[in-house]
Design a protein around this motif. Structure first.
Motif, PDB file in Angstrom:
ATOM      1  N   HIS A   1       0.837  -1.218   0.000  1.00 19.68           N
ATOM      2  CA  HIS A   1       0.000   0.000   0.000  1.00 19.68           C
ATOM      3  C   HIS A   1       0.871   1.267   0.000  1.00 19.68           C
ATOM      4  O   HIS A   1       2.037   1.200  -0.353  1.00 19.68           O
ATOM      5  CB  HIS A   1      -1.002  -0.044   1.151  1.00 19.68           C
TER       6      HIS A   1
ATOM      7  N   GLU B   1      -2.317   0.516   7.888  1.00 13.76           N
ATOM      8  CA  GLU B   1      -1.467  -0.578   7.415  1.00 13.76           C
ATOM      9  C   GLU B   1      -0.238  -0.063   6.671  1.00 13.76           C
ATOM     10  O   GLU B   1       0.873  -0.554   6.852  1.00 13.76           O
ATOM     11  CB  GLU B   1      -2.259  -1.542   6.519  1.00 13.76           C
TER      12      GLU B   1
ATOM     13  N   HIS C   1       2.963  -6.908   4.437  1.00 15.50           N
ATOM     14  CA  HIS C   1       1.611  -6.412   4.689  1.00 15.50           C
ATOM     15  C   HIS C   1       1.190  -6.719   6.119  1.00 15.50           C
ATOM     16  O   HIS C   1       1.821  -7.522   6.804  1.00 15.50           O
ATOM     17  CB  HIS C   1       0.607  -7.103   3.740  1.00 15.50           C
ATOM     18  N   ALA C   2       0.074  -6.071   6.542  1.00 13.93           N
ATOM     19  CA  ALA C   2      -0.625  -6.475   7.761  1.00 13.93           C
ATOM     20  C   ALA C   2      -2.045  -6.806   7.349  1.00 13.93           C
ATOM     21  O   ALA C   2      -2.542  -6.300   6.339  1.00 13.93           O
ATOM     22  CB  ALA C   2      -0.583  -5.364   8.801  1.00 13.93           C
TER      23      ALA C   2
HETATM   24 ZN   LIG Z   1      -2.167  -5.214   2.655  1.00 13.05          ZN
END
Ligand SMILES: [Zn+2]
Length: 415
Positions: free
Chosen positions: A33, A48, A101-102
């Motif tokens: 992101h 995130e 990522h989270a």
């Molecule tokens: Zn993500």
């Protein structure tokens, strides 16, 4: 134990302890992101994109401290499309790709760590992977397992396992690729972990340790290539070399590279020049002419291949072009390779007293018997050392690729 045996044993021990590696593996890290795309939002207000960015920077620092070369996709809070990320990565000539990522789940209760990778055993029809990525399944899976194990041990999160997935960045690239979901931003205990700087540092160390536990395969860029087996055999034999951990199988072989290979195969200093009536075609010498005395204006003694060109000159293999150049970094054609290889075989036959092989009748439409390299092409074809591009076309004027030369040398050694 004799001194020699002691030395051999010592060198073996050292080899196992510090395997020789003259280059750094290259890792692409991708902070998920960014910019206008915040990703998931945490129950504690964490975004995130910020968590991903912080962990990614920490992983980068850990990897650099371990001696890796690291490049990042986004390097600030900017928006990158998924296609941009993959395109960027494909251009890096790297060994592996890790996207960070989270996670979030609508139920707000799911917690834990998972690692996504593309698995060709679970294809998703609507989301086809790149042809290379399909073949990379075992390598991506191996990387995913190492990173998952190490991340779980470091962060103490719940194990949600490896997830075969068709996420874009894991399926469209050309190197082993994974996507790490560190923990869930919308689950209370996981969100608390992600909010902690020290936990994020542990997660980063875990990811970096996992990457370090994974050994990238030799010549990442030849994974899935048609000549890969030949490339590995010739590497094992000490005939070919890569550029860091790449072989560049589709790149045209240069004249300097070709002579270097031929010197390894035939040991130029042990050969005697063959004389036959001749002349020159391009810069290749047909018969035994007096070697040109002048040095080539585009081959300074500082050029890495200068010594092998000197040996080739002694054998009357090459002569400069009429403009005084030898063009060491120019590609060499399939016809030139066939001619020179056949010539070297003849020189080696004289040394070893093995009989020469007669030329066969023509079978390639683009190699008439009047072509200067025809005799060599058909002689090598008869010996099973070279092949056409198709059954009827040899393409003698086309540059030979590094993959093709590996295949040719492999056939020579198998014959
Ligand atoms: Zn993500």
């Amino acid at each position: 134990m004799t001194l020699l045996r002691r030395l051999i044993l010592l060198s073996l021990l050292l080899t196992f302890a510090f395997p020789y590696q003259a280059f750094a593996y290259k890792v692409v890290l991708d902070a998920g992101h960014g910019g206008s795309d915040p990703g998931a939002t945490g129950i504690n207000g964490l975004r995130e994109k910020d968590v991903n960015w912080d962990i990614t920077q920490k992983v980068r620092d850990e990897l650099i401290a371990k001696g890796y070369e690291v490049v990042l996709t986004r390097t600030d809070d900017s928006y990158w499309s998924l296609a941009q990320r993959v395109e960027f990565t494909n251009a890096q000539k790297a060994d592996l790709f890790v996207s960070i990522h989270a996670n979030s789940h609508p139920d707000g209760k799911t917690k834990g760590t998972m690692v996504l990778y593309y698995d060709n055993d679970y294809p998703q029809e609507d989301y086809p992977a790149s042809e290379t990525m399909k073949k990379l399944t075992p390598y991506s899976k191996d990387l995913a397992q190492h990173v998952l194990d190490s991340l779980l041990a470091a962060a103490g999160t719940k194990n949600l396992g490896l997830i075969p997935s068709a996420v874009y960045v894991a399926r469209m690239g050309t190197i082993p690729s994974i996507l790490v979901e560190t923990a869930f931003l919308n689950q209370a205990s996981d969100a608390a972990l992600l909010a902690s700087d020290s936990v994020r540092s542990k997660m980063a160390a875990g990811i970096a340790d996992g990457i370090a536990a994974y050994t990238p395969p030799l010549f990442t860029d030849s994974l899935g290539h048609w000549a890969r087996e030949a490339i590995l055999r010739m590497k094992n034999k000490g005939i070919i070399e890569g550029i860091a951990n790449r072989y560049e199988p589709e790149r045209a072989l240069t004249r300097a590279e070709f002579l270097t290979l031929m010197d390894r195969v035939f040991t130029f200093n042990q050969l005697k020049s063959v004389c036959e009536p001749g002349g020159t075609v391009t810069s290749i010498v047909y018969g035994c002419q007096a070697p040109a005395e002048q040095s080539y204006k585009d081959l300074p003694s500082s050029h890495w291949a200068s010594p092998v060109f000197a040996k080739a000159k002694n054998l009357n293999l090459l002569q400069g072009y009429s403009d005084g150049t030898i063009r060491p970094d120019q590609s060499i054609t399939r016809g030139e390779v066939a001619f020179l290889f056949d010539r070297l075989l003849q020189m080696a036959s004289i040394t070893t007293n093995s009989p020469p092989v007669a030329a066969a009748s023509a079978s390639f439409n683009d190699v008439p018997e009047t072509l200067w390299s025809a005799k060599a092409i058909y002689a090598l074809k008869n010996k099973g050392i070279i092949d056409g591009i198709t059954d009827t076309a040899f393409k003698p004027s086309q540059s030979i690729t590094r993959g093709e030369i590996a295949a040719m040398l492999n056939r020579y050694y198998q014959g």
